[in-house]
Design a protein around this motif. Structure first.
Motif, PDB file in Angstrom:
ATOM      1  N   VAL A  34       0.816  -1.210   0.000  1.00  0.00           N
ATOM      2  CA  VAL A  34       0.000   0.000   0.000  1.00  0.00           C
ATOM      3  C   VAL A  34       0.850   1.260   0.000  1.00  0.00           C
ATOM      4  O   VAL A  34       2.044   1.229   0.298  1.00  0.00           O
ATOM      5  N   ILE A  35       0.192   2.348  -0.350  1.00  0.00           N
ATOM      6  CA  ILE A  35       0.797   3.674  -0.391  1.00  0.00           C
ATOM      7  C   ILE A  35      -0.181   4.620   0.297  1.00  0.00           C
ATOM      8  O   ILE A  35      -1.390   4.420   0.207  1.00  0.00           O
ATOM      9  N   THR A  36       0.326   5.630   1.007  1.00  0.00           N
ATOM     10  CA  THR A  36      -0.533   6.617   1.653  1.00  0.00           C
ATOM     11  C   THR A  36      -0.310   7.973   1.001  1.00  0.00           C
ATOM     12  O   THR A  36       0.829   8.420   0.863  1.00  0.00           O
ATOM     13  N   ILE A  37      -1.404   8.594   0.594  1.00  0.00           N
ATOM     14  CA  ILE A  37      -1.371   9.914  -0.029  1.00  0.00           C
ATOM     15  C   ILE A  37      -1.980  10.907   0.960  1.00  0.00           C
ATOM     16  O   ILE A  37      -3.052  10.656   1.510  1.00  0.00           O
ATOM     17  N   THR A  38      -1.302  12.039   1.183  1.00  0.00           N
ATOM     18  CA  THR A  38      -1.809  13.090   2.056  1.00  0.00           C
ATOM     19  C   THR A  38      -2.145  14.309   1.202  1.00  0.00           C
ATOM     20  O   THR A  38      -1.384  14.668   0.300  1.00  0.00           O
ATOM     21  N   THR A  43      -6.891  15.361   4.477  1.00  0.00           N
ATOM     22  CA  THR A  43      -7.366  14.033   4.111  1.00  0.00           C
ATOM     23  C   THR A  43      -6.183  13.130   3.792  1.00  0.00           C
ATOM     24  O   THR A  43      -5.202  13.568   3.188  1.00  0.00           O
ATOM     25  N   GLU A  44      -6.285  11.865   4.196  1.00  0.00           N
ATOM     26  CA  GLU A  44      -5.314  10.858   3.804  1.00  0.00           C
ATOM     27  C   GLU A  44      -6.052   9.707   3.140  1.00  0.00           C
ATOM     28  O   GLU A  44      -7.183   9.394   3.510  1.00  0.00           O
ATOM     29  N   LEU A  45      -5.401   9.096   2.176  1.00  0.00           N
ATOM     30  CA  LEU A  45      -5.959   7.933   1.503  1.00  0.00           C
ATOM     31  C   LEU A  45      -4.872   6.878   1.422  1.00  0.00           C
ATOM     32  O   LEU A  45      -3.806   7.130   0.859  1.00  0.00           O
ATOM     33  N   THR A  46      -5.128   5.720   2.021  1.00  0.00           N
ATOM     34  CA  THR A  46      -4.204   4.595   1.937  1.00  0.00           C
ATOM     35  C   THR A  46      -4.852   3.543   1.066  1.00  0.00           C
ATOM     36  O   THR A  46      -6.005   3.170   1.282  1.00  0.00           O
ATOM     37  N   GLY A  47      -4.125   3.080   0.073  1.00  0.00           N
ATOM     38  CA  GLY A  47      -4.654   2.065  -0.835  1.00  0.00           C
ATOM     39  C   GLY A  47      -3.531   1.375  -1.570  1.00  0.00           C
ATOM     40  O   GLY A  47      -2.360   1.721  -1.414  1.00  0.00           O
TER      41      GLY A  47
END
Length: 114
Positions: A34-38, A43-47
């Motif tokens: 997975v990778i986490t985008i901030t 907001t953060e999105l991990t996918g």
């Protein structure tokens, strides 16, 4: 290599989409890196690396995002400010056959695609 863990058919739930609450046919569970985008709004999105989100230049996978790119949020455009590459695999879930234009739905108020 990704590992498919299981699929569960779903009949009683709906998911929020840009077109309102919509049906979907199931959830697939995988084990993936997975990778986490901030984003600039906190907001953060991990996918998974191949999870796709809507940007101002079209759908891109999380691994294709760069700092500064604008992503379509539920209420406005939000800017990527940090990308954290994580090496361990985690369980991730993909919705199957979302009954919406282009199979789009919200994940953490970000337009995603299955």
């Amino acid at each position: 290599m990704e590992k498919l863990v299981k699929m569960k058919e779903i009949n009683e739930w709906e998911v929020l989409t840009p077109d309102g609450w919509k049906d979907f046919s199931g959830i697939v569970e995988f084990e993936k890196t997975v990778i986490t985008i901030t984003f600039n709004d906190g907001t953060e999105l991990t996918g998974s690396n191949d999870h796709r989100v809507e940007t101002i230049i079209g759908m891109l996978s999380l691994k294709e995002l760069t700092v500064g790119i604008l992503v379509v949020g539920k209420y406005n455009l939000i800017r990527v400010i940090k990308i954290s590459h994580e090496k361990e695999k985690q369980k991730v879930y993909d919705l199957v056959e979302v009954e919406c234009y282009n199979h789009q739905y919200y994940t953490n108020d970000i337009v995603s695609h299955n």
